[in-house]
Design a protein around this motif. Structure first.
Motif, short mmCIF file in Angstrom:
data_model
loop_
_atom_site.label_atom_id
_atom_site.label_comp_id
_atom_site.label_asym_id
_atom_site.label_seq_id
_atom_site.Cartn_x
_atom_site.Cartn_y
_atom_site.Cartn_z
N GLU A 1 0.13 3.64 9.68
CA GLU A 1 0.87 4.74 10.31
C GLU A 1 2.35 4.38 10.45
O GLU A 1 3.22 5.26 10.33
CB GLU A 1 0.28 5.07 11.68
CG GLU A 1 -1.09 5.73 11.65
CD GLU A 1 -1.01 7.20 11.27
OE1 GLU A 1 0.11 7.68 10.98
OE2 GLU A 1 -2.07 7.86 11.24
N ALA A 2 2.63 3.11 10.69
CA ALA A 2 4.03 2.68 10.82
C ALA A 2 4.78 2.88 9.51
O ALA A 2 6.01 3.02 9.51
CB ALA A 2 4.08 1.21 11.25
N LYS A 3 4.05 2.90 8.39
CA LYS A 3 4.65 3.13 7.07
C LYS A 3 4.45 4.57 6.61
O LYS A 3 4.75 4.91 5.46
CB LYS A 3 4.04 2.18 6.04
CG LYS A 3 4.22 0.70 6.37
CD LYS A 3 5.69 0.29 6.31
CE LYS A 3 5.85 -1.19 6.63
NZ LYS A 3 7.26 -1.63 6.57
N HIS A 4 3.92 5.40 7.52
CA HIS A 4 3.70 6.84 7.25
C HIS A 4 2.70 7.07 6.12
O HIS A 4 2.80 8.05 5.37
CB HIS A 4 5.03 7.53 6.92
CG HIS A 4 6.12 7.27 7.91
ND1 HIS A 4 6.09 7.78 9.20
CD2 HIS A 4 7.26 6.52 7.83
CE1 HIS A 4 7.16 7.37 9.87
NE2 HIS A 4 7.88 6.61 9.06
N PRO B 1 -3.88 4.62 -8.39
CA PRO B 1 -5.25 4.93 -7.96
C PRO B 1 -5.91 3.80 -7.16
O PRO B 1 -6.92 4.01 -6.50
CB PRO B 1 -5.99 5.16 -9.28
CG PRO B 1 -5.19 4.46 -10.31
CD PRO B 1 -3.76 4.57 -9.84
N ASP B 2 -5.35 2.59 -7.23
CA ASP B 2 -5.91 1.49 -6.46
C ASP B 2 -5.57 1.56 -4.98
O ASP B 2 -6.10 0.80 -4.17
CB ASP B 2 -5.42 0.15 -7.02
CG ASP B 2 -5.99 -0.15 -8.40
OD1 ASP B 2 -7.10 0.33 -8.67
OD2 ASP B 2 -5.33 -0.85 -9.19
N ALA B 3 -4.67 2.46 -4.63
CA ALA B 3 -4.27 2.60 -3.22
C ALA B 3 -5.28 3.49 -2.50
O ALA B 3 -5.00 4.63 -2.13
CB ALA B 3 -2.86 3.19 -3.13
N ALA B 4 -6.49 2.98 -2.34
CA ALA B 4 -7.55 3.73 -1.67
C ALA B 4 -7.48 3.55 -0.17
O ALA B 4 -7.26 2.44 0.32
CB ALA B 4 -8.91 3.28 -2.20
N TYR C 1 0.83 -1.20 0.00
CA TYR C 1 0.00 0.00 0.00
C TYR C 1 0.87 1.26 0.00
O TYR C 1 0.59 2.22 -0.74
CB TYR C 1 -0.92 0.00 1.22
CG TYR C 1 -1.78 1.23 1.34
CD1 TYR C 1 -2.95 1.37 0.59
CD2 TYR C 1 -1.44 2.27 2.21
CE1 TYR C 1 -3.75 2.50 0.69
CE2 TYR C 1 -2.22 3.40 2.32
CZ TYR C 1 -3.37 3.52 1.56
OH TYR C 1 -4.15 4.64 1.66
N ALA C 2 1.94 1.24 0.80
CA ALA C 2 2.85 2.39 0.85
C ALA C 2 3.53 2.61 -0.50
O ALA C 2 3.69 3.75 -0.96
CB ALA C 2 3.88 2.19 1.95
N LYS C 3 3.92 1.51 -1.16
CA LYS C 3 4.56 1.63 -2.48
C LYS C 3 3.57 2.16 -3.52
O LYS C 3 3.92 3.03 -4.33
CB LYS C 3 5.09 0.26 -2.92
CG LYS C 3 6.26 -0.24 -2.08
CD LYS C 3 6.67 -1.65 -2.52
CE LYS C 3 7.79 -2.19 -1.63
NZ LYS C 3 8.14 -3.59 -1.99
N ASP C 4 2.36 1.64 -3.49
CA ASP C 4 1.34 2.12 -4.43
C ASP C 4 1.01 3.59 -4.20
O ASP C 4 0.80 4.35 -5.15
CB ASP C 4 0.06 1.28 -4.30
CG ASP C 4 0.24 -0.14 -4.83
OD1 ASP C 4 1.20 -0.37 -5.59
OD2 ASP C 4 -0.57 -1.01 -4.47
N LYS C 5 0.96 3.95 -2.93
CA LYS C 5 0.66 5.35 -2.59
C LYS C 5 1.75 6.27 -3.10
O LYS C 5 1.48 7.33 -3.67
CB LYS C 5 0.53 5.47 -1.07
CG LYS C 5 -0.17 6.72 -0.59
CD LYS C 5 -1.67 6.60 -0.75
CE LYS C 5 -2.37 7.79 -0.10
NZ LYS C 5 -3.82 7.77 -0.38
N ALA C 6 3.00 5.84 -2.91
CA ALA C 6 4.13 6.65 -3.37
C ALA C 6 4.16 6.76 -4.89
O ALA C 6 4.57 7.79 -5.45
CB ALA C 6 5.44 6.06 -2.86
N GLN D 1 -17.42 3.60 1.21
CA GLN D 1 -16.14 3.74 0.53
C GLN D 1 -15.72 5.21 0.44
O GLN D 1 -16.55 6.10 0.48
CB GLN D 1 -16.23 3.14 -0.89
CG GLN D 1 -16.65 1.68 -0.90
CD GLN D 1 -17.10 1.23 -2.27
OE1 GLN D 1 -17.03 1.97 -3.25
NE2 GLN D 1 -17.59 -0.01 -2.37
N PHE D 2 -14.42 5.40 0.29
CA PHE D 2 -13.90 6.75 0.04
C PHE D 2 -12.63 6.64 -0.79
O PHE D 2 -12.09 5.55 -0.98
CB PHE D 2 -13.66 7.53 1.33
CG PHE D 2 -12.76 6.84 2.32
CD1 PHE D 2 -11.39 7.07 2.31
CD2 PHE D 2 -13.28 5.98 3.27
CE1 PHE D 2 -10.55 6.44 3.23
CE2 PHE D 2 -12.45 5.35 4.21
CZ PHE D 2 -11.08 5.58 4.17
N GLY D 3 -12.15 7.76 -1.26
CA GLY D 3 -10.96 7.72 -2.10
C GLY D 3 -11.30 7.41 -3.53
O GLY D 3 -12.40 7.67 -4.02
#
Length: 273
Positions: free
Chosen positions: A148-151, A67-70, A58-63, A232-234
């Protein structure tokens, strides 16, 4: 010698008495307690475990801006466990009375059948909403721990988060009443649970295989698809072709529940116990 016999007038039980009676039945059945425990603890635990397993990706996708990192990953426990528990509770609230024959006693004490159905629906909706709201917050905070541990944690102030939390509780309450209505219609625990869960989890996904606008429309209006958008959100809420806007979808879902409840009430009035 004559004996005068005084006859006390029989009182008509009000709707408050019906609510009180249904509340006593609901809270004294062990399945109610354990189903609500499953809803709360199971949903919260699954949300935490999913986020724990997916936090790195999730952290990698967010970075990467995927768009799948909802952020509604934190609510997935409700999707997997909460929906099933809420629906099953609704079915069992009436089907158990038919299984044990207790419905005959209920109708002897209170022959006004529609009031029984309405009282059950109100109590279920309120109880599941309260427990569902507590569960939604638990899922949110527990799921956020590994994120949160992955910021990459999700904040309550993020767009749509508060609406999704309260919407999750509303959706679970609606699902419990949906189960109650099917329970009144089918009067069989296993049958009502099987048909309802298949409609929500299987048929709701399969209808999109129907080609063209008909398939897209059917997918949008299926109860599970229409109702769950509010949870849902995002990025998951931005595809207007596949789903309604959150509150529109929930309104469609409520209308479907109401129609099923009215049909259940009609059948309840016409059929023998």
């Amino acid at each position: 010698m004559t004996t005068a016999t005084a006859t006390a007038p029989l009182g008509r039980a009000g709707f408050g008495n019906v609510l009180s009676s249904e509340w006593m039945k609901l809270r004294t059945v062990r399945s109610t307690f354990w189903t609500l425990i499953t809803l709360f603890a199971g949903s919260a635990a699954v949300s935490f475990l999913i986020c724990l397993a997916a936090a790195d990706q999730y952290a990698k996708d967010k970075a990467a801006g995927n768009p799948d990192a909802a952020g509604d990953i934190v609510m997935l426990g409700l999707a997997f466990v909460g929906q099933i528990a809420a629906y099953v509770l609704g079915v069992m609230a009436i089907s158990a009375e038919y299984t044990t024959g207790g419905i005959r006693t209920t109708l002897t004490a209170m022959p006004r059948r529609v009031e029984i159905l309405v009282a059950k629906a109100i109590l279920l909706a309120v109880i599941v909403f309260v427990v569902g709201l507590a569960t939604a917050f638990a899922c949110f905070y527990l799921g956020n721990i590994p994120l949160e541990a992955k910021h990459v944690g999700v904040k309550l102030s993020d767009p749509g988060v508060t609406r999704a939390i309260f919407g999750s509780a509303l959706y679970l309450a609606g699902l419990s009443v949906f189960g109650l209505a099917l329970g009144f219609l089918l009067r069989h625990t296993a049958g009502a649970i099987t048909i309802g869960l298949a409609l929500i989890f299987i048929i709701g996904g399969l209808v999109q295989l129907i080609p063209g606008s008909i398939g897209r429309w059917l997918f949008k209006v299926m109860p599970g698809n229409a109702g769950s958008v509010i949870t849902q959100f995002g990025e998951s809420t931005r595809n207007a072709d596949k789903s309604f806007a959150p509150w529109t979808g929930f309104a469609v879902f409520l209308l479907e529940v109401l129609v099923l409840l009215v049909i259940g009430a009609i059948m309840f009035e016409r059929r023998d116990a």
